[in-house]
Write an enzyme that holds these catalytic residues in place. Structure first.
Site, short mmCIF file in Angstrom:
data_model
loop_
_atom_site.label_atom_id
_atom_site.label_comp_id
_atom_site.label_asym_id
_atom_site.label_seq_id
_atom_site.Cartn_x
_atom_site.Cartn_y
_atom_site.Cartn_z
N LYS A 132 -17.55 -2.00 32.51
CA LYS A 132 -16.44 -2.85 32.25
C LYS A 132 -16.47 -4.33 32.19
CE LYS A 132 -13.61 1.01 33.59
NZ LYS A 132 -12.90 1.69 34.61
N GLN A 150 -10.74 0.43 40.44
CA GLN A 150 -11.57 1.53 40.08
C GLN A 150 -11.20 2.78 41.07
OE1 GLN A 150 -13.56 1.58 37.47
NE2 GLN A 150 -13.56 3.97 37.90
N ASP A 165 -4.63 -0.79 33.14
CA ASP A 165 -4.90 0.65 33.05
C ASP A 165 -3.71 1.19 32.71
OD1 ASP A 165 -7.43 1.57 33.49
OD2 ASP A 165 -7.32 1.62 35.73
#
Ligand code: NDP
Length: 285
Positions: A53, A97, A120
């Site tokens: 990422k 994460q 997200d």
């Protein structure tokens, strides 16, 4: 094999190209896009995902900040970092994460992220926006799948779409997005009776289970479009999906491979969401 491959890696490269232009335009206007990634603990897999990422951001010109914390970090410390990032003017997207270590409540962390920076799309405000057809951030994996279907010219209105798997990050939002595109949607899960009876009706079949090669050619309607979200290891330790590619490709009209299908698209959509967040913030500034 008769199916045409839907090439996620190639489409993701195109999207990154567009992202590079968008990032440059924003930066030129004084709004350099920024993504913060919070990584807690020392999971090898999470470290690899995070590195990808960060590298993707660098490639397209998005500034990134990595907050790396040890596995014993307490929840309060993570929440404090998230609150700081919520206020940081140079950060437009925040990604924590997952999974987090056991002592940290994932839901509390996700709900602490500002919905405007929740790239997200996991915050309940964004999940609710998706459910009610309002503007919000869509989770990257199902959002990427929708892009692949659109790019492949798959007609969704009126189609029978079957999603296998009902997680909050893939299956459920995928079903909502297909519904919003006017498909008739069936959502299957571990308690579904006679899974094959459902999958064989699907014009569009999305597998998001996490079980290597469980969807076989005999479970697929001839000519169906098959999207494989799964990322598993086969008996030889090789990366494979939830779909048995060989037998499925003999029956389907179009199919996504693993690797090179949904995975690269998930990464690309994170960049898209971060740029969308930056553009909204820039518009509001
Ligand atoms: P989860 O484990 O959260 O959810 C799996 C779902 O599959 C559950 O809803 C479960 O049902 C269902 N399921 C399990 N066994 C069966 C069965 N025998 N028949 C029907 N349904 C079943 O997984 P995720 O949604 O997070 O991920 C799914 C897969 O996608 C994984 O392989 C993951 O690695 C991959 N993935 C890939 C991404 C990418 O970028 N390519 C991104 C995210 C995930 P129940 O709810 O009843 O338990």
């Amino acid at each position: 094999m008769s199916a045409t491959i839907i090439d996620g890696a190639a489409l993701a490269a195109e999207i990154r190209q567009q992202c590079t232009q968008r990032a440059a335009a924003l930066t030129a206007r004084g709004h350099r896009p920024g993504l913060a990634v919070v990584l807690v603990g020392d999971s090898q897999a999470s470290a690899v995902y995070v590195r990808h990422k960060i590298n993707d951001c660098a490639q397209v010109g998005i500034h990134s900040e990595l907050v790396q914390l040890p596995a014993h970090t307490d929840e309060q410390t993570v929440l404090d970092h998230v609150r700081r990032l919520n206020e940081a003017p140079d950060i437009h997207g925040i990604l924590v994460q997952l999974p987090l270590p056991d002592q940290i409540a994932e839901r509390r962390v996700i709900e602490t992220i500002s919905p405007a920076k929740d790239v997200d799309g996991f915050h309940v405000a964004n999940a609710g926006a998706l459910m009610t057809g309002q503007r919000g951030f869509a989770p990257c994996t199902p959002y990427g799948v929708m892009h692949m279907l659109a790019h492949a010219g798959v007609e969704l209105a009126g189609a029978e779409a079957v999603v296998v798997g009902r997680s909050n990050i893939v299956g459920k939002p995928q079903a909502m997005m297909l519904l919003a595109a006017d498909a008739t949607v069936t959502l299957c899960h571990s308690r579904t009776r006679d899974l094959a009876e459902h999958t064989r009706r699907a014009d569009v079949l999305i597998a998001a289970v996490g079980r290597a090669k469980m969807i076989t050619g005999d479970m697929i309607k001839p000519g169906a479009v098959v999207v494989d979200v799964g990322m598993n290891r086969d008996e030889n330790g090789r990366l494979c999906g939830d779909v048995d590619f060989e037998s499925a490709a003999a029956v389907a009209s179009r199919i996504t491979p693993v690797p090179g299908g949904v995975g690269p698209m998930t990464r690309a959509m994170l960049l898209v969401n971060t740029l969308n967040a930056t553009e909204i913030a820039a518009g509001a500034a």
